[in-house]
Write an enzyme that holds these catalytic residues in place. Structure first.
Site, PDB file in Angstrom:
ATOM      1  N   ASP A  44       0.873  -1.170   0.000  1.00 19.59           N
ATOM      2  CA  ASP A  44       0.000   0.000   0.000  1.00 19.59           C
ATOM      3  C   ASP A  44       0.910   1.220   0.000  1.00 19.59           C
ATOM      4  O   ASP A  44       2.114   1.069  -0.137  1.00 19.59           O
ATOM      5  CB  ASP A  44      -0.986  -0.002   1.180  1.00 19.59           C
ATOM      6  CG  ASP A  44      -2.312   0.639   0.760  1.00 19.59           C
ATOM      7  OD1 ASP A  44      -2.304   1.808   0.361  1.00 19.59           O
ATOM      8  OD2 ASP A  44      -3.355  -0.050   0.820  1.00 19.59           O
ATOM      9  N   ASP A  70       4.073   3.393  -4.658  1.00 24.52           N
ATOM     10  CA  ASP A  70       3.011   3.976  -5.472  1.00 24.52           C
ATOM     11  C   ASP A  70       2.925   3.228  -6.799  1.00 24.52           C
ATOM     12  O   ASP A  70       3.830   3.309  -7.630  1.00 24.52           O
ATOM     13  CB  ASP A  70       3.353   5.463  -5.711  1.00 24.52           C
ATOM     14  CG  ASP A  70       2.327   6.161  -6.602  1.00 24.52           C
ATOM     15  OD1 ASP A  70       1.356   5.509  -7.032  1.00 24.52           O
ATOM     16  OD2 ASP A  70       2.524   7.368  -6.871  1.00 24.52           O
ATOM     17  N   ASN A  97      -5.111  -4.695  -7.021  1.00 22.85           N
ATOM     18  CA  ASN A  97      -6.304  -4.286  -6.279  1.00 22.85           C
ATOM     19  C   ASN A  97      -6.335  -2.778  -5.999  1.00 22.85           C
ATOM     20  O   ASN A  97      -7.399  -2.192  -5.877  1.00 22.85           O
ATOM     21  CB  ASN A  97      -6.351  -5.059  -4.958  1.00 22.85           C
ATOM     22  CG  ASN A  97      -7.420  -4.519  -4.027  1.00 22.85           C
ATOM     23  OD1 ASN A  97      -8.604  -4.744  -4.243  1.00 22.85           O
ATOM     24  ND2 ASN A  97      -7.010  -3.763  -3.011  1.00 22.85           N
ATOM     25  N   TYR A 164     -13.014   7.106 -12.700  1.00 25.14           N
ATOM     26  CA  TYR A 164     -13.066   5.716 -12.217  1.00 25.14           C
ATOM     27  C   TYR A 164     -13.690   4.807 -13.283  1.00 25.14           C
ATOM     28  O   TYR A 164     -13.149   3.745 -13.601  1.00 25.14           O
ATOM     29  CB  TYR A 164     -13.882   5.656 -10.918  1.00 25.14           C
ATOM     30  CG  TYR A 164     -13.862   4.317 -10.231  1.00 25.14           C
ATOM     31  CD1 TYR A 164     -12.780   3.929  -9.462  1.00 25.14           C
ATOM     32  CD2 TYR A 164     -14.945   3.450 -10.333  1.00 25.14           C
ATOM     33  CE1 TYR A 164     -12.766   2.696  -8.809  1.00 25.14           C
ATOM     34  CE2 TYR A 164     -14.946   2.219  -9.692  1.00 25.14           C
ATOM     35  CZ  TYR A 164     -13.853   1.845  -8.932  1.00 25.14           C
ATOM     36  OH  TYR A 164     -13.854   0.627  -8.299  1.00 25.14           O
ATOM     37  N   LYS A 168     -11.568   1.939 -15.064  1.00 19.30           N
ATOM     38  CA  LYS A 168     -11.968   0.540 -14.870  1.00 19.30           C
ATOM     39  C   LYS A 168     -12.385  -0.108 -16.187  1.00 19.30           C
ATOM     40  O   LYS A 168     -12.248  -1.319 -16.360  1.00 19.30           O
ATOM     41  CB  LYS A 168     -13.086   0.448 -13.833  1.00 19.30           C
ATOM     42  CG  LYS A 168     -12.613   0.709 -12.393  1.00 19.30           C
ATOM     43  CD  LYS A 168     -11.592  -0.325 -11.925  1.00 19.30           C
ATOM     44  CE  LYS A 168     -11.270  -0.178 -10.441  1.00 19.30           C
ATOM     45  NZ  LYS A 168     -10.226  -1.135 -10.011  1.00 19.30           N
TER      46      LYS A 168
END
Lengths: 247, 268
Positions: A44, A70, A97, A164, A168
């Site tokens: 993360d 990152d 993820n 987003y 995606k």
């Protein structure tokens, strides 16, 4: 039970694996992979976020190691994958993820920075991470890349905005093209990227992925990632279990 | 069928990006013939000037506007200049695109990824945003992204950056269509398959085109005029209820089971 350790000996890197209410998806995936025997690298953006998930896995007797970085920075992506290989000797599974979503202003009011940041993390990130991982997976002729998608990538987002949905959607194209390039037939590699590798609504993420057992049993998730990794997987969905490595 | 009879674009102003190459000139000319005043942009002053010249020779009112579409400030200025010149912007045809190298994913460079993303995704967003700000004021607008059938498939010729960004562009199309539907603005993508553009005919020759055409259910390549006719229809008032769509125009090649994976060859 031995049966539950069908990822024994495999090394998995999970991005965006912090613990948290809405960030629980990656942590849940990391826990699930560890509980089935995988050695898990938890990623993360900060050491603190990583440490919590690592500690949780280790408490349960799993093997985990953390690395902050990152995903949207190409050098960082390569560094994290290389460090994974250095630490565990290999990388078998990459779970992309990490993502940034949430409500943003309508397009006509959307600032450049918000747009660019979400596209960078949600679309460029998985590309940079996958590219770095493939460089290790291809020579070993084994690899599994699972991109955590979204219904926003198929339709539109309920609680997300243009960047987003755009990113995606792009992730699905990315997955499809990589699946073609690294499919078992006609390619030296067996990295597989199922087109609908995992589809979830961002607002449901924490709930769906919050418990390990949920991940494997929830049949309502279309072709969900971890369900497809079980031995009973069918229909051409790749299986991550070790015995599949000889394919 | 005469497009100019069916699609009356008189009184409208259209901005066509990437107008100089491939399908661009035919789209611009078709919109002009349907009555629209045409602003064109391409990546260099020379290409832009050349297509303006061609359009004027064909009797179409067109003017060139320069901008680097990957720079959001320049895109805002471009749209401002078009509105300053014509008083409005009704139609945005975003045909500008960047191709990929066709390298395998693990060999694609940062530069390739970022440059393809910049044109195919970021520029599309900057243009759409600037256009919507103008279109909303008049409660009418048509945004048409000229994408590619590979957005629904894969591409050996162009590779991962191209496929991912074209699929991303469809995401932007869907999302924006919902945001602006109530304002009389439609947002669509057209997905051409194998189209015999002049440059393709020149590069490939008739024999190679004929061989590829045999793999298409329609047994022929599409024509630039056919794609332009679809764009013109989507730009028309009659198409006001079509939005958020990605419309294949590919002779059915994309629905052949186990069919060719790369009709993008038309854009080589």
């Amino acid at each position: 039970m031995a049966d539950e350790r069908w990822l024994d000996g495999l090394v998995a890197l999970v991005t965006g694996a912090r613990r948290g209410e809405l960030g629980g998806g990656g942590a849940g995936i990391a826990r699930a992979l560890a509980s089935h025997g995988a050695q898990v690298v938890v990623n993360d953006v900060t050491e603190e976020l990583v440490a919590a998930t690592v500690g949780q896995i280790q408490q349960r007797g799993g093997i985990a190691w953390g690395i902050a970085g990152d995903v949207s920075a190409p050098q960082d992506a390569q560094r994290m994958v290389d460090a994974t290989v250095e630490h565990f000797g290999r990388i078998d599974i990459l779970v992309n993820n990490a993502a940034l979503g949430g409500l943003v202003p309508a397009v006509e009011h959307l600032p450049d920075e918000v747009w660019q940041r979400q596209v960078a993390i949600d679309l460029s990130g998985p590309f940079f991470m996958s590219r770095a991982a493939l460089r290790h997976m291809v020579p070993r002729r084994f690899g599994r890349i699972v991109n955590i998608g979204s219904l926003a990538g198929v339709r539109t987002g309920f609680v997300s905005g243009a960047p987003y949905t755009t990113a995606k959607s792009g992730l699905i194209g990315l997955t499809r093209q990589m699946a073609l390039e690294f499919a078992p037939t006609g390619s030296p590699s067996t990295c597989s990227c199922p087109p609908e590798s995992a589809t979830r609504r961002s607002c449901d993420g924490a709930r769906i992925f919050s418990r390990d057992e949920t991940i494997r049993s929830d049949r309502s998730i279309p072709k969900v990632s971890l369900a497809s990794w079980s031995r009973s997987s069918a229909g051409g969905i790749p299986d991550c279990s070790p015995e599949q490595r000889s394919r | 069928m005469h497009v100019q009879q069916r699609c009356d674009l008189s009184g409208m102003v259209a901005l066509v990006t990437g107008a100089g190459g491939g399908l661009g000139p035919t789209i611009a000319r078709t919109l002009a013939e349907a009555g629209a005043r045409i602003a064109v942009n391409d990546r260099t002053p020379e290409r832009t000037a050349a297509v303006v010249e061609r359009l004027r020779e064909a009797g179409c009112a067109a003017e060139g506007f320069l901008a680097d579409l990957t720079d959001s400030a320049q895109v805002d200025r471009l749209v401002q200049e078009v509105v300053d010149r014509y008083g409005q912007l009704d139609i945005l045809v975003n045909k500008a695109e960047a191709h990929g190298s066709g390298r395998r994913s693990d060999e694609v460079t940062d530069e390739e990824w970022e440059s393809v993303l910049a044109v195919n995704v970021h520029a599309a967003f900057y243009l759409s945003r600037a256009a919507v700000r103008r279109m909303r004021q008049r409660r009418f607008g048509r945004i048409i992204h000229v994408s590619n059938i590979v957005a629904t498939r894969t591409s050996v010729l162009n590779g991962v950056a191209y496929v991912a960004t074209k699929e991303a562009l469809y995401g932007l199309t869907r999302h924006l269509s919902i945001e602006v539907a109530q304002h009389g603005i439609t947002v669509n993508a057209v997905l051409p398959g194998f189209v015999a553009t002049p440059i393709l005919v020149e590069r490939w020759g008739d024999e190679r085109i004929r061989q590829l055409a045999e793999t298409i259910p329609a047994l022929r390549a599409g024509t630039p005029e056919e794609v332009a006719a679809l764009v013109a229809f989507l730009a028309s008032r009659e198409a006001g209820y079509i939005t958020g769509a990605a419309i294949p125009i590919d002779g059915a090649v994309s629905i052949v089971p186990g069919g060719r994976s790369d009709p993008s060859a038309a854009f080589a």
